[in-house]
Design a protein around this motif. Structure first.
Motif, PDB file in Angstrom:
ATOM      1  N   TYR A 516       0.823  -1.360  -0.053  1.00 30.48           N
ATOM      2  CA  TYR A 516      -0.076  -0.028   0.034  1.00 30.48           C
ATOM      3  C   TYR A 516       0.928   1.053  -0.167  1.00 30.48           C
ATOM      4  O   TYR A 516       1.864   1.133   0.634  1.00 30.48           O
ATOM      5  N   ASN A 517       0.478   2.281  -0.427  1.00 29.99           N
ATOM      6  CA  ASN A 517       0.942   3.540  -0.641  1.00 29.99           C
ATOM      7  C   ASN A 517       2.299   3.556  -1.203  1.00 29.99           C
ATOM      8  O   ASN A 517       3.253   3.832  -0.224  1.00 29.99           O
ATOM      9  N   LEU A 518       2.576   3.686  -2.377  1.00 29.74           N
ATOM     10  CA  LEU A 518       3.625   3.407  -3.131  1.00 29.74           C
ATOM     11  C   LEU A 518       4.551   4.719  -2.878  1.00 29.74           C
ATOM     12  O   LEU A 518       4.200   5.990  -2.882  1.00 29.74           O
ATOM     13  N   GLU A 519       5.894   4.567  -2.519  1.00 31.00           N
ATOM     14  CA  GLU A 519       6.888   5.574  -1.948  1.00 31.00           C
ATOM     15  C   GLU A 519       6.194   6.822  -1.177  1.00 31.00           C
ATOM     16  O   GLU A 519       6.111   7.993  -1.347  1.00 31.00           O
ATOM     17  N   ASN A 520       5.382   6.254  -0.117  1.00 27.10           N
ATOM     18  CA  ASN A 520       4.512   7.085   0.639  1.00 27.10           C
ATOM     19  C   ASN A 520       5.036   8.465   0.945  1.00 27.10           C
ATOM     20  O   ASN A 520       4.389   9.478   0.893  1.00 27.10           O
ATOM     21  N   ASP A 521       6.338   8.351   1.821  1.00 33.08           N
ATOM     22  CA  ASP A 521       6.672   9.665   2.299  1.00 33.08           C
ATOM     23  C   ASP A 521       7.155  10.520   0.983  1.00 33.08           C
ATOM     24  O   ASP A 521       6.748  11.843   1.527  1.00 33.08           O
ATOM     25  N   ARG A 522       7.897  10.345   0.145  1.00 30.41           N
ATOM     26  CA  ARG A 522       8.423  10.840  -0.716  1.00 30.41           C
ATOM     27  C   ARG A 522       7.060  11.422  -1.647  1.00 30.41           C
ATOM     28  O   ARG A 522       7.021  12.711  -2.079  1.00 30.41           O
ATOM     29  N   MET A 523       6.039  10.840  -1.858  1.00 29.29           N
ATOM     30  CA  MET A 523       4.751  11.145  -2.650  1.00 29.29           C
ATOM     31  C   MET A 523       4.037  12.417  -1.803  1.00 29.29           C
ATOM     32  O   MET A 523       3.654  13.289  -1.945  1.00 29.29           O
ATOM     33  N   ASN A 524       4.035  12.221  -0.521  1.00 29.90           N
ATOM     34  CA  ASN A 524       3.274  12.896   0.458  1.00 29.90           C
ATOM     35  C   ASN A 524       4.094  14.369   0.557  1.00 29.90           C
ATOM     36  O   ASN A 524       3.467  15.547   0.331  1.00 29.90           O
ATOM     37  N   PHE A 525       5.337  14.527   0.346  1.00 32.71           N
ATOM     38  CA  PHE A 525       5.994  15.565   0.385  1.00 32.71           C
ATOM     39  C   PHE A 525       5.644  16.127  -0.759  1.00 32.71           C
ATOM     40  O   PHE A 525       5.532  17.530  -0.764  1.00 32.71           O
ATOM     41  N   TRP A 526       5.695  15.758  -1.993  1.00 33.03           N
ATOM     42  CA  TRP A 526       5.391  16.490  -3.124  1.00 33.03           C
ATOM     43  C   TRP A 526       3.948  16.954  -3.365  1.00 33.03           C
ATOM     44  O   TRP A 526       3.519  17.966  -3.832  1.00 33.03           O
ATOM     45  N   PHE A 527       3.239  16.014  -2.926  1.00 35.65           N
ATOM     46  CA  PHE A 527       1.457  16.525  -2.756  1.00 35.65           C
ATOM     47  C   PHE A 527       1.405  17.628  -1.841  1.00 35.65           C
ATOM     48  O   PHE A 527       0.610  18.677  -2.290  1.00 35.65           O
TER      49      PHE A 527
END
Length: 540
Positions: A516-527
């Motif tokens: 679940y939640n592919l590369e979660n920390d990195r993607m949330n940073f960009w979101f």
């Protein structure tokens, strides 16, 4: 020269039996459909051997029936009569290493041809090639995929300035290359049944720019009903290299490079249509500024927002990010994903990264990591702030150097591919219950690594090798999806679609792992970056 191109009828077969099983050539006397017209003609094809020593008919080099002028959309042309061979691929579309403006060819690979004893139709896999919208072609070796009970179609489409020039107030509003793809999909609808393909079961697939092109077909109202499923491998219309708000400014720069200074877009278009291809090809690579090149817009002529034309519906009526956010896309089952080390192929060699000047150049221009589509002015307080946030997130208190090169590769992976794909996934989750996400990680998968397994042309005899395992997994999942709309393998792990509240993905290695939640920390940073800094006027 952006000149006139005549492309004459890709013709369909009718009423012929299965060719002789001997390798070599087989001539058919057939009828054809070109637009709404039918005339008699002859077609020659050849047999190809699949990876399991089976046979398929390879029918190369059909010209899509159209007349193209400059960067206009394809139009139906008069049919031709007489004999045409289909024994080799047609010309590639014009690109830096050659090619021709007479290039819109369709290739068909079919494991069976309809006859009186068997007229069942097979699912169609329609392949759109990658190449950054400036290169490559539909010259495909389908390999092991031919063993999966599919009719496979590959195509050419116009590239670079020949396919993506746009000038307001002219008959070149933009996206001619994408319209070529749509035109070929219409040809499939009209003709593919005579090759054993089911026009009501068409899956489009592409890698890199081909993946972004698939996403554009998913977005476009002009493509509605022409396909039924879609697969984007490492490409999204939201990637920074795959979209620009408009190419008119670049067309003007191109004209200036070629010493055209008269005002008026129509005059510029006429001038470019009469310029030599050699002059155009030499000028196009040098019209981008250095800041544009280092901020991930690698080519000036790519898909763009179209200029309005009262007589024609646009392929792309709104910016892709807006269309995704509003759910303005064709609701079809959709696989989209990326590879774990996409960025490794874009950062240069290890030898170049060992040089201190490599990192000094980046440190001295840290704002290069600020995506152009954020719409921030370079040097502004917001742009500098974003650049510093990026450095802190990816590198912490470490210096940018060869020792931290994997952080740099991760950043390029996210900026160039993963962020656009994951933004697409999140947008689709609000409107679709049949969007599937994946990450390919085998052997530190770099950009394009999955493609050689999807169309694996090696021997399949030793089932224990990793290469055969990967080829088998991809062929099974992609073909099952093409047949049913569900990529899950019964004997393997279930692959769940995303939803508004849950973001599963399939990690693809020699085994399959649901996560679940592919590369979660990195993607949330960009979101968070896009939520706080995105300039909504930046995309046209």
């Amino acid at each position: 020269m952006l000149g006139e191109i005549h492309l004459f009828g890709a013709r369909e077969r009718e009423g012929v039996g299965w060719p002789d099983k001997r390798a070599g050539q087989q001539r058919w006397l057939s009828s054809m459909v070109s637009g709404l017209e039918s005339v008699s003609w002859e077609l020659e094809s050849r047999r190809i051997t699949s990876t399991r020593a089976g046979f398929a008919s390879a029918i190369y080099g059909f010209r899509v029936p159209s007349v193209l002028v400059g960067a206009e959309a394809p139009q139906a042309a008069d049919s031709w009569t007489g004999q045409r061979d289909a024994l080799q691929f047609g010309s590639n579309c014009r690109q830096i290493r050659g090619g021709s403006e007479d290039c819109l060819f369709v290739n068909v690979f079919t494991p069976k041809l309809p006859n009186e004893d068997d007229n069942a139709l097979l699912p169609v896999l329609f392949v759109i090639h990658g190449g950054a919208f400036i290169g490559r072609s539909g010259d495909l070796t389908p390999g092991h995929m031919m063993d999966k009970g599919l009719v496979i179609v590959s195509i050419n489409y116009r590239l670079n300035v020949y396919g993506f020039l746009s000038l307001e107030g002219t008959n070149a509003p933009g996206n001619a290359g994408l319209k070529d793809q749509t035109f070929a999909l219409k040809w499939v609808q009209a003709n593919i049944a005579k090759f054993g393909g089911d026009p009501d079961n068409v899956t489009i697939v592409g890698e890199s720019a081909g993946g972004a092109a698939v996403h554009y077909q998913v977005l476009s109202p002009l493509s509605a009903g022409l396909f039924h499923r879609a697969i984007s491998e490492s490409g999204s219309a939201l990637n920074p290299w795959a979209y620009t708000p408009g190419t008119q400014d670049y067309a003007i720069r191109l004209g200036n490079r070629l010493r055209y200074h008269t005002e008026g877009n129509q005059g510029l278009l006429d001038f470019l249509r009469n310029a030599t291809v050699e002059a155009i090809d030499k000028a196009v690579p040098i019209i981008l500024t250095h800041p544009e090149k280092v901020r991930y817009l690698s080519n000036p002529f790519v898909p763009s927002l179209e200029y309005p034309n009262p007589d024609k519906e646009p392929f792309l009526p709104y910016p892709p990010r807006y269309m995704e956010s509003q759910g303005l896309f064709n609701r079809v089952p959709y696989i989209t994903g990326s590879n774990s080390d996409e960025g490794k192929g874009f950062v240069g060699s290890d030898a170049s990264m060992e040089e201190s000047t490599y990192w000094e150049t980046i440190v001295n221009d840290l704002e290069r990591v600020v995506p152009l589509d954020l719409g921030l002015t370079k040097g502004s307080a917001e742009s500098v702030e974003v650049a510093n946030k990026v450095k802190e997130f990816y590198f912490g208190d470490q210096e940018l150097s060869y020792d931290t090169k994997q952080h740099w590769i991760d950043l390029q992976t996210d900026l160039l591919i993963t962020l656009g794909v994951q933004t697409t996934v999140r947008s689709h989750s609000s409107y679709s219950n049949s969007t599937y996400n994946y990450q390919f990680i085998y052997n530190g998968a770099t950009h394009g690594a999955e493609y050689s397994y999807v169309f694996y042309a090696g021997s399949m005899e030793d089932r224990s090798t990793d290469a055969v395992k990967m080829a088998t997994l991809f062929a099974d999942m992609w073909s099952d999806f093409a047949k049913t709309g569900d990529p899950s393998l019964e004997e393997e792990t279930e692959w769940l679609p995303v939803s508004e509240s849950s973001f599963p993905y399939l990690q693809i290695n020699t085994t399959l792992t649901p996560l679940y939640n592919l590369e979660n920390d990195r993607m949330n940073f960009w979101f968070d970056i896009y939520n706080n800094y995105y300039n909504t006027t930046s995309q046209g």
